[in-house]
Design an enzyme around this catalytic site. Structure first.
Site, mmCIF file in Angstrom:
data_model
loop_
_atom_site.group_PDB
_atom_site.id
_atom_site.type_symbol
_atom_site.label_atom_id
_atom_site.label_comp_id
_atom_site.label_asym_id
_atom_site.label_seq_id
_atom_site.Cartn_x
_atom_site.Cartn_y
_atom_site.Cartn_z
ATOM 1 N N ASP A 68 -60.902 -52.244 -112.754
ATOM 2 C CA ASP A 68 -61.976 -51.462 -113.215
ATOM 3 C C ASP A 68 -62.406 -51.866 -114.532
ATOM 4 O O ASP A 68 -63.296 -51.156 -115.063
ATOM 5 C CB ASP A 68 -61.317 -49.926 -113.318
ATOM 6 C CG ASP A 68 -60.968 -49.235 -112.195
ATOM 7 O OD1 ASP A 68 -61.953 -49.572 -111.247
ATOM 8 O OD2 ASP A 68 -59.865 -48.969 -111.754
ATOM 9 N N ASP A 74 -64.096 -48.804 -104.099
ATOM 10 C CA ASP A 74 -64.531 -48.586 -105.271
ATOM 11 C C ASP A 74 -64.879 -49.976 -106.218
ATOM 12 O O ASP A 74 -65.945 -50.300 -107.192
ATOM 13 C CB ASP A 74 -63.452 -47.942 -106.268
ATOM 14 C CG ASP A 74 -62.709 -46.789 -105.674
ATOM 15 O OD1 ASP A 74 -62.627 -46.911 -104.338
ATOM 16 O OD2 ASP A 74 -62.195 -45.961 -106.200
HETATM 17 N N1 GLY Z 1 -62.271 -45.301 -108.933
HETATM 18 C C1 GLY Z 1 -61.383 -44.061 -108.814
HETATM 19 C C2 GLY Z 1 -61.950 -42.993 -108.089
HETATM 20 O O1 GLY Z 1 -63.204 -43.072 -107.721
HETATM 21 O O2 GLY Z 1 -61.406 -41.922 -108.106
#
Ligand code: GLY
Length: 408
Positions: free
Chosen positions: A119, A184
């Site tokens: 992330d 994601d």
């Molecule tokens: N990337 C984690 C979420 O969308 O909750």
């Protein structure tokens, strides 16, 4: 020199009733009304933090106490609060927001070395990259490139994919994963594309393209809905499992996953001009907006296949992220209805149903998002990334209507 929009600035004591009557407002009035509300919320949020004498990073509401929940810098959501301040600076031209955005961005400096999850793209992209793009902070380049290097360490050439999560924590090893990749992760590619633009080093670009192609091949069903998690053999690239972590079921369509997907492929087209990515975004659009379970106001339930629809929480964050993507699609595919759909979503999110009155909602703009129902947390709450994509969408709407190109 940015235009000052003094007319839009209001004191933190904002008038009540500001969510009313959005259906009759002109586009310009709607944007200005939203800017006023965003500024009012952010004034209150930043006043609290500044008065604490600490550097705090608000993510959501603590569901037990109702207090604002602050997060450490290695939380995947740590870039959104500084990002919201940069976007507010861009929307208002008020230097106050640039000063605050800089302070809360630069607190994240050491995130550039973060290698234990994927992330870093969200974290450094929303903070440093927005400072670079919106406030011309060229000195942020080194942090952005270092973060791209950190993210690149997670690329597994044998599988042609960036590994999202490690597998050493209990909840991960219980799933038997080797190389889990979540949809994601498409969002993190923007950081890599930008690093190639900044350095001329095509390594980052090549990793992004490979990841996007591998994901396109393995993450989608025939109807262009996507799985949340695909687990790979990191050496052979074999798909071991297709599952969910935050959705209702392995074979269901988790709403935010679909939003990450449409945004991610539209963004990939921005950097590559590869028509396959734009076609993928269009196909995802068709899945979302032809779905029988999408409510009339276009704000999805947290999962398109949640078992108790219509008695399921909505996820405003998915709607906001999708709207922002649709404004970008409009640039590449003008006059095909993408802007109208985005406008409809933004108008609905601006209503009293979703947009909180200043002084409420722990000073977040939008209500009604969902973090993870299977994990039992952040159910029907405000979340900083819902605000982020809502504000970004407003910025894109403003730029489209003014005939200006997007800065992001
Ligand atoms: N990337 C984690 C979420 O969308 O909750």
């Amino acid at each position: 020199m940015k235009l000052k929009m003094n007319l839009l600035l209001v004191s933190s004591l904002f008038v009540v009733g500001c969510g009313a009557g959005n259906s009759s407002k002109s586009d310009k009035e709607l944007i200005n009304d939203n800017i006023n509300v965003i500024v009012a919320h952010h004034n209150m949020q930043t006043d609290i933090i500044e008065q604490s004498g600490e550097i705090l990073n608000p993510r959501t509401i603590c569901e037990k106490t109702g207090d604002i929940l602050y997060i450490p810098m290695d939380d995947w959501c740590s870039g959104f609060f500084p990002g919201n301040l940069w976007l507010t600076y861009e929307l208002t031209g008020d230097e106050k927001w640039a000063t605050l955005a800089q302070k809360y961005t630069e607190d994240l400096d050491s995130v550039k070395y973060l290698k234990w999850h994927h992330d870093v793209g969200f974290m450094i992209g929303c903070s440093y990259l927005n400072g670079y793009r919106l406030a011309d902070k060229k000195e942020y380049k080194d942090v952005i490139v270092e973060a791209a290097k950190s993210l690149s360490t997670r690329f597994r050439p044998g599988a042609g994919i960036i590994q999202s999560w490690n597998v050493d924590q209990d909840w991960q090893s219980q799933r038997g994963w080797k190389c889990p990749v979540i949809i994601d992760n498409m969002m993190n590619l923007e950081l890599l594309f930008e690093a190639t633009k900044m350095t001329g080093d095509s390594t980052f670009y090549d990793i992004s393209v490979k990841h996007a192609d591998t994901t396109m091949k393995h993450h989608f069903r025939d109807d262009y809905s996507c799985y949340h998690v695909v687990d790979y053999d990191n050496e052979t690239g074999e798909v071991r499992q297709r599952q969910t972590a935050q959705g209702y079921a392995d074979e269901s369509s988790w709403a935010r996953g679909q939003a990450w997907a449409i945004y991610g492929y539209t963004m990939c087209y921005r950097y590559t001009n590869d028509e396959r990515y734009l076609a993928q975004a269009q196909n995802i659009y068709n899945f979302i907006f032809n779905n029988k379970n999408l409510p009339a106001d276009q704000v999805p339930y947290w999962d398109f296949d949640a078992p108790n629809i219509p008695n399921e929480p909505r996820d405003a964050s998915s709607a906001a992220c999708t709207a922002s993507a649709l404004y970008e699609m409009e640039v590449y595919l003008p006059n095909q209805g993408y802007k109208e759909k985005a406008d409809e979503i933004i108008r609905n999110l601006s209503s009293a149903e979703y947009r909180a009155e200043p002084g409420t909602n722990a000073n977040f703009v939008l209500m009604h998002s969902v973090g993870s129902i299977p994990h039992g947390h952040e159910i029907d709450v405000p979340i900083n990334y819902a605000d982020y994509y809502f504000i970004e969408a407003l910025m894109r709407k403003r730029d489209l209507e003014a005939g200006n190109s997007f800065k992001i």
